[in-house]
Design an enzyme around this catalytic site. Sequence first.
Site, PDB file in Angstrom:
ATOM      1  N   HIS A  97     -40.735  20.464  53.128  1.00  0.00           N
ATOM      2  CA  HIS A  97     -39.850  20.574  54.297  1.00  0.00           C
ATOM      3  C   HIS A  97     -38.593  19.759  54.034  1.00  0.00           C
ATOM      4  O   HIS A  97     -38.655  18.664  53.462  1.00  0.00           O
ATOM      5  CB  HIS A  97     -40.544  20.181  55.602  1.00  0.00           C
ATOM      6  CG  HIS A  97     -40.963  18.763  55.757  1.00  0.00           C
ATOM      7  ND1 HIS A  97     -40.097  17.773  56.183  1.00  0.00           N
ATOM      8  CD2 HIS A  97     -42.157  18.142  55.592  1.00  0.00           C
ATOM      9  CE1 HIS A  97     -40.751  16.625  56.263  1.00  0.00           C
ATOM     10  NE2 HIS A  97     -41.998  16.816  55.899  1.00  0.00           N
ATOM     11  N   ASP A  99     -36.376  18.967  56.510  1.00  0.00           N
ATOM     12  CA  ASP A  99     -35.950  18.192  57.681  1.00  0.00           C
ATOM     13  C   ASP A  99     -36.513  16.776  57.625  1.00  0.00           C
ATOM     14  O   ASP A  99     -37.548  16.517  57.001  1.00  0.00           O
ATOM     15  CB  ASP A  99     -36.342  18.891  59.000  1.00  0.00           C
ATOM     16  CG  ASP A  99     -37.840  19.120  59.156  1.00  0.00           C
ATOM     17  OD1 ASP A  99     -38.494  19.491  58.164  1.00  0.00           O
ATOM     18  OD2 ASP A  99     -38.363  18.933  60.275  1.00  0.00           O
ATOM     19  N   ASP A 128     -40.760  10.929  52.975  1.00  0.00           N
ATOM     20  CA  ASP A 128     -41.200  12.115  53.745  1.00  0.00           C
ATOM     21  C   ASP A 128     -40.041  13.070  53.946  1.00  0.00           C
ATOM     22  O   ASP A 128     -39.359  12.997  54.934  1.00  0.00           O
ATOM     23  CB  ASP A 128     -41.783  11.647  55.081  1.00  0.00           C
ATOM     24  CG  ASP A 128     -42.373  12.780  55.887  1.00  0.00           C
ATOM     25  OD1 ASP A 128     -42.512  13.885  55.360  1.00  0.00           O
ATOM     26  OD2 ASP A 128     -42.680  12.557  57.064  1.00  0.00           O
ATOM     27  N   GLU A 162     -40.571  21.092  59.981  1.00  0.00           N
ATOM     28  CA  GLU A 162     -41.953  20.601  59.910  1.00  0.00           C
ATOM     29  C   GLU A 162     -42.177  19.497  60.933  1.00  0.00           C
ATOM     30  O   GLU A 162     -43.221  19.407  61.565  1.00  0.00           O
ATOM     31  CB  GLU A 162     -42.271  20.085  58.505  1.00  0.00           C
ATOM     32  CG  GLU A 162     -43.759  19.767  58.270  1.00  0.00           C
ATOM     33  CD  GLU A 162     -44.208  18.411  58.782  1.00  0.00           C
ATOM     34  OE1 GLU A 162     -45.410  18.239  59.052  1.00  0.00           O
ATOM     35  OE2 GLU A 162     -43.364  17.506  58.946  1.00  0.00           O
ATOM     36  N   GLU A 163     -41.144  18.661  61.111  1.00  0.00           N
ATOM     37  CA  GLU A 163     -41.280  17.512  62.008  1.00  0.00           C
ATOM     38  C   GLU A 163     -41.373  17.933  63.476  1.00  0.00           C
ATOM     39  O   GLU A 163     -41.721  17.124  64.329  1.00  0.00           O
ATOM     40  CB  GLU A 163     -40.114  16.526  61.798  1.00  0.00           C
ATOM     41  CG  GLU A 163     -40.020  15.964  60.375  1.00  0.00           C
ATOM     42  CD  GLU A 163     -41.156  14.996  60.022  1.00  0.00           C
ATOM     43  OE1 GLU A 163     -42.039  14.779  60.865  1.00  0.00           O
ATOM     44  OE2 GLU A 163     -41.141  14.482  58.886  1.00  0.00           O
ATOM     45  N   GLU A 191     -46.147  16.431  50.462  1.00  0.00           N
ATOM     46  CA  GLU A 191     -46.046  15.454  51.544  1.00  0.00           C
ATOM     47  C   GLU A 191     -46.481  14.088  51.016  1.00  0.00           C
ATOM     48  O   GLU A 191     -47.257  13.999  50.063  1.00  0.00           O
ATOM     49  CB  GLU A 191     -46.967  15.846  52.708  1.00  0.00           C
ATOM     50  CG  GLU A 191     -46.475  17.006  53.560  1.00  0.00           C
ATOM     51  CD  GLU A 191     -45.464  16.597  54.630  1.00  0.00           C
ATOM     52  OE1 GLU A 191     -44.995  15.447  54.613  1.00  0.00           O
ATOM     53  OE2 GLU A 191     -45.149  17.456  55.472  1.00  0.00           O
TER      54      GLU A 191
END
Length: 429
Positions: A97, A99, A128, A162-163, A191
């Site tokens: 991801h 974001d 992350d 994703e967040e 991740e």
Amino acid sequence: MKPGEGRERLFRRIAGRTDELVALTQDLIRIPTVNPPGDAYTSCAEFIGDRLAGRGFQVTYRRGEGTPGDSDRYPRTNMIARIEGKRPGPCVHFNGHIDVVAAGRGWTMDPFAGAVRDGKVYGRGACDMKGGLAAAIIAVESILEEGVDFPGALEISGTVDEESGGFGGVAFLAKEGFFSRPRVDHVIIPEPLNVDRVCIGHRGVWWAEIETHGRVAHGSMPFLGNCAVRHMGCVLERIEAQLIPRLSQKRTAMPVVPEGARQSTININSIHGGLGEDYDGMPSPLVPDSCRMVIDRRYLIEEDEREVRREIVDILEALKTTRPGFAYGLREVLAFPPTMTDPNGPVVRAISAEIERVLGRPATQVVSPGTYDQKHIVRIGHLEDCIAYGPGILDLAHQPDEYVVIEDMVNAAKVMAAAALTLLAGGGR
Ligand SMILES: [Zn+2]
């Protein structure tokens, strides 16, 4: 060339590209893809897409049109890059991801500068998971540079949101078939679960909003009204006295980390009571007729969603029969069941074997306390052979002064590259 020799050469190539891996991580951190609102998604997706297109990948962009937060100002731009081997075979997909959460307070440096200090790259998203995504990109590029004659295909995707649940990202792409067979066979999500651990799944989540209702009256004569906040106080008291002790008794066989999350949990996310939508600290002499509370319940593979819901409904119904004037509403906000892939599946075996080879110690299998995009791949894409594995340190995610250790990124890139070759060759079984 013997297979062992090929692996050593590949590892040397990856180690030789350490500076490039650091630079790529810095470049990604410097594109502030903060979510919400979903800033700079297109710039970031195109930055990765342009790089990979220049190396022979076929690059596709898909906007998660109509998904939460999507607008012309904040388009949910996803990037998928694919390169075919010389012969047909399975496809290994790396999904990251793009974001990041807001920087928040407490930083001692610019969160979007990508500073390098003491063998670490700092910045929002370093851990992350831009460091993980960069490691996956370097891993795949190194396979290509080595000229390895692999069957099947390699894919890298950079996805959004994703967040905030992944609806405009992996969920959207999964609905379009990007995470299903026969297109894809194995998925690795870098991740931050620590460089020596394989994350095989996550606990379930059930978010709900409870509202208690009452009746407005003058604050000097509360007996003429019906106070919604007092009702909510009783709900909280039952959660405290009954539910939390019961949840702590529910233990799971899932190898959740940290240890404290190896049980069922509930977080009281927020509580809003009283009159006036824009409360500014000035009280109004009224009895509140509404109080709303959001709860964030994380549950285990041994539980099911109906049971999780019923525990809350039971508390509310009991209060309704015992407490005069008690009325409530319950709105489910979000729900995803727990997911756990086969611990003996191909991707787990392939990654675990390479962790042991590269780091010289056995891999640990873990389950994440919170959910991530694996849920969409399993539920929508019906693809079970999916894990999270990446170089970041789990505890640093979303923190101020977040960083990723450069040596961990190099090691993770080696593990991912070698495991991908095993999987493409039909191994890991
Ligand atoms: Zn993440």
